[in-house]
Design a protein around this motif. Structure first.
Motif, PDB file in Angstrom:
ATOM      1  N   PHE A 231      17.462 -37.418 -32.134  1.00 31.68           N
ATOM      2  CA  PHE A 231      16.134 -37.770 -31.647  1.00 31.68           C
ATOM      3  C   PHE A 231      15.730 -37.007 -30.381  1.00 31.68           C
ATOM      4  O   PHE A 231      14.551 -36.714 -30.192  1.00 31.68           O
ATOM      5  N   LEU A 232      16.681 -36.704 -29.517  1.00 32.90           N
ATOM      6  CA  LEU A 232      16.330 -36.229 -28.184  1.00 32.90           C
ATOM      7  C   LEU A 232      16.660 -34.769 -27.891  1.00 32.90           C
ATOM      8  O   LEU A 232      16.076 -34.185 -26.978  1.00 32.90           O
ATOM      9  N   LEU A 233      17.590 -34.172 -28.630  1.00 31.47           N
ATOM     10  CA  LEU A 233      18.070 -32.845 -28.258  1.00 31.47           C
ATOM     11  C   LEU A 233      17.876 -31.824 -29.371  1.00 31.47           C
ATOM     12  O   LEU A 233      17.696 -32.183 -30.537  1.00 31.47           O
ATOM     13  N   GLN A 362       8.954 -46.808 -39.382  1.00 29.21           N
ATOM     14  CA  GLN A 362       8.124 -46.510 -38.221  1.00 29.21           C
ATOM     15  C   GLN A 362       8.922 -45.775 -37.143  1.00 29.21           C
ATOM     16  O   GLN A 362       8.440 -44.838 -36.522  1.00 29.21           O
ATOM     17  N   ALA A 363      10.156 -46.213 -36.924  1.00 31.94           N
ATOM     18  CA  ALA A 363      11.000 -45.578 -35.898  1.00 31.94           C
ATOM     19  C   ALA A 363      11.278 -44.125 -36.240  1.00 31.94           C
ATOM     20  O   ALA A 363      11.224 -43.243 -35.361  1.00 31.94           O
ATOM     21  N   LEU A 364      11.547 -43.842 -37.511  1.00 31.96           N
ATOM     22  CA  LEU A 364      11.833 -42.469 -37.925  1.00 31.96           C
ATOM     23  C   LEU A 364      10.580 -41.603 -37.883  1.00 31.96           C
ATOM     24  O   LEU A 364      10.638 -40.441 -37.473  1.00 31.96           O
ATOM     25  N   ASP A 368      11.318 -42.396 -32.519  1.00 32.46           N
ATOM     26  CA  ASP A 368      11.481 -43.326 -31.403  1.00 32.46           C
ATOM     27  C   ASP A 368      12.922 -43.826 -31.405  1.00 32.46           C
ATOM     28  O   ASP A 368      13.299 -44.712 -32.174  1.00 32.46           O
ATOM     29  N   LEU A 369      13.751 -43.254 -30.527  1.00 34.36           N
ATOM     30  CA  LEU A 369      15.170 -43.588 -30.473  1.00 34.36           C
ATOM     31  C   LEU A 369      15.399 -45.056 -30.178  1.00 34.36           C
ATOM     32  O   LEU A 369      16.250 -45.710 -30.802  1.00 34.36           O
ATOM     33  N   LEU A 370      14.674 -45.616 -29.224  1.00 32.84           N
ATOM     34  CA  LEU A 370      14.892 -47.008 -28.832  1.00 32.84           C
ATOM     35  C   LEU A 370      14.504 -47.973 -29.946  1.00 32.84           C
ATOM     36  O   LEU A 370      15.189 -48.969 -30.180  1.00 32.84           O
TER      37      LEU A 370
END
Length: 416
Positions: A231-233, A362-364, A368-370
């Motif tokens: 998600f972040l890198l 929705q998260a994917l 949205d990691l959290l």
């Protein structure tokens, strides 16, 4: 910290912000405080109601967020235990309220998501620090060796006992705080804040080990090693992070296998939970309780027995099967999926699974990691606990599910 305070906004929005901040800060403690703050926030929201700022209430999104409440409401109609059904319905009212509140308030949750989660994470860090201080104070008071901290006397429920909260439900909060601070650390430019967040992450990690909740720590292991870099890198940063976390993970696993209490907690207890014991065993396993629940489900698989029926039915069955530990302690199924099958049958379970699937989707879509972490934890803990039978579990589910959906990016929110 200055990052926790807002300056350029209306008085009404400032009051809403501090309501939510204090509400989130109260989550690790007695539910009395969170309920009082929630009531205050409801009153403030109604006083400040502005037709121009009201978002649509009757939407598919809100219906899914509130679905557990409606399942409970409908299964109350045919329940075999009406008093317990109404008690359960009352506990689930917060699942109905949060989506409505976030629609009615003029406060922009998306704008202040960072500050609210930061305040929550710092409170979780402070709470873990307090629990460690309390544990070491007790050790010193009784002149025990400091290595006693790594025994069963100061792990799991015994560690969380000073705040009178179930270790797994507190671990859920700590896990969200840990992943949030980790995501902030990876983006932070200031060395001062990087060191500060690093210390907080260390405290939260130690707290999770001390709390020893398998249903939280196991999914968290995969989230840190796989979801965080995904998600972040990107590029080299992603592979470097995976290399570091993989090395640390090997170290953690080695520690679990060598440190007595952790080996018992994560290996021996896990094996015991997943095997059937003899019927006259004093300490029956989770699988014993699950098999008892399955037998009940077979008799009414479609609609179940109604809200509030689980404890009574299981209590009688535990006695019949000679599971005296479960009988004396009046235990539930310790599985949210089986709990839905008992109370509302396949219909209720499918609604719950559809809601969780919606959250994952929705998260994917939002990356949205959290939000992804929250749903993954709910899915995992639902295998080992009746998350939605306990006030702290209900509040955690109801608040954060709505919070993450309503604090989405603006362009994503329009699509809902």
């Amino acid at each position: 910290m200055e990052r926790l305070f807002i300056k350029n906004d209306t008085l009404a929005n400032k009051i809403s912000y501090y309501h939510l901040m204090v509400f989130m800060a109260s989550l690790p403690f007695d539910f009395f405080y969170s309920h009082i703050i929630l009531i205050s926030f409801i009153i403030h929201t109604l006083i400040q109601l502005n037709k121009k700022d009201i978002k649509p209430v009757f939407t598919v999104r809100n219906l899914l967020l509130q679905s557990v409440f409606f399942v409970t409401l409908l299964s109350t109609i045919y329940t075999i235990n009406r008093q317990q059904a109404f008690n359960e319905l009352g506990r689930h009212i917060s699942i109905l309220l949060f989506p409505i509140l976030f629609c009615l308030t003029s406060f922009d949750i998306r704008k202040y998501r960072f500050q609210l989660l930061l305040a929550f994470s710092l409170i979780c860090t402070a709470t873990i620090s307090y629990l460690y201080l309390n544990a070491f104070h007790t050790i010193r008071f009784y002149n025990l060796p400091y290595k006693t901290i790594a025994t069963s006397a100061f792990t799991n429920q015994n560690f969380a006992e000073p705040i009178d909260m179930h270790a797994t439900f507190f671990s859920l909060q700590v896990a969200i705080a840990l992943i949030y601070l980790l995501s902030v650390l990876l983006k932070e430019q200031s060395n001062y804040y990087r060191v500060f967040y690093g210390i907080c992450i260390g405290i939260l990690s130690a707290g999770l080990i001390q709390l020893s909740s398998k249903s939280v720590c196991v999914p968290l292991f995969f989230i840190i090693n796989l979801a965080v870099p995904y998600f972040l890198l990107q590029g080299k940063s992603r592979f470097r992070f995976i290399g570091i976390t993989a090395s640390l993970s090997v170290l953690v696993i080695a520690t679990i296998f060598t440190l007595g209490i952790l080996k018992v907690r994560y290996i021996a207890d896990f094996k015991y939970d997943l095997r059937l014991t003899s019927k006259d065993n004093r300490f029956d396993s989770r699988l014993d309780r699950w098999s008892t629940a399955v037998d009940l489900i077979k008799r009414s698989p479609i609609i179940g027995y109604g809200a509030g029926s689980e404890l009574g039915l299981l209590h009688e069955s535990f006695f019949t099967r000679k599971y005296y530990n479960s009988f004396i302690n009046n235990l539930n199924a310790h599985n949210q999926y089986l709990s839905f099958l008992i109370k509302s049958g396949i219909i209720g379970l499918l609604v719950y699974l559809a809601t969780l699937w919606f959250g994952f989707k929705q998260a994917l879509q939002r990356k949205d990691l959290l939000f992804f972490t929250f749903i993954a934890l709910i899915v995992s803990v639902s295998f080992s606990e009746n998350l939605l039978d306990v006030d702290k579990g209900i509040i955690f589910y109801a608040f954060f599910f709505s919070f993450f959906l309503f604090s989405a990016k603006a362009e994503t929110r329009k699509a809902l």
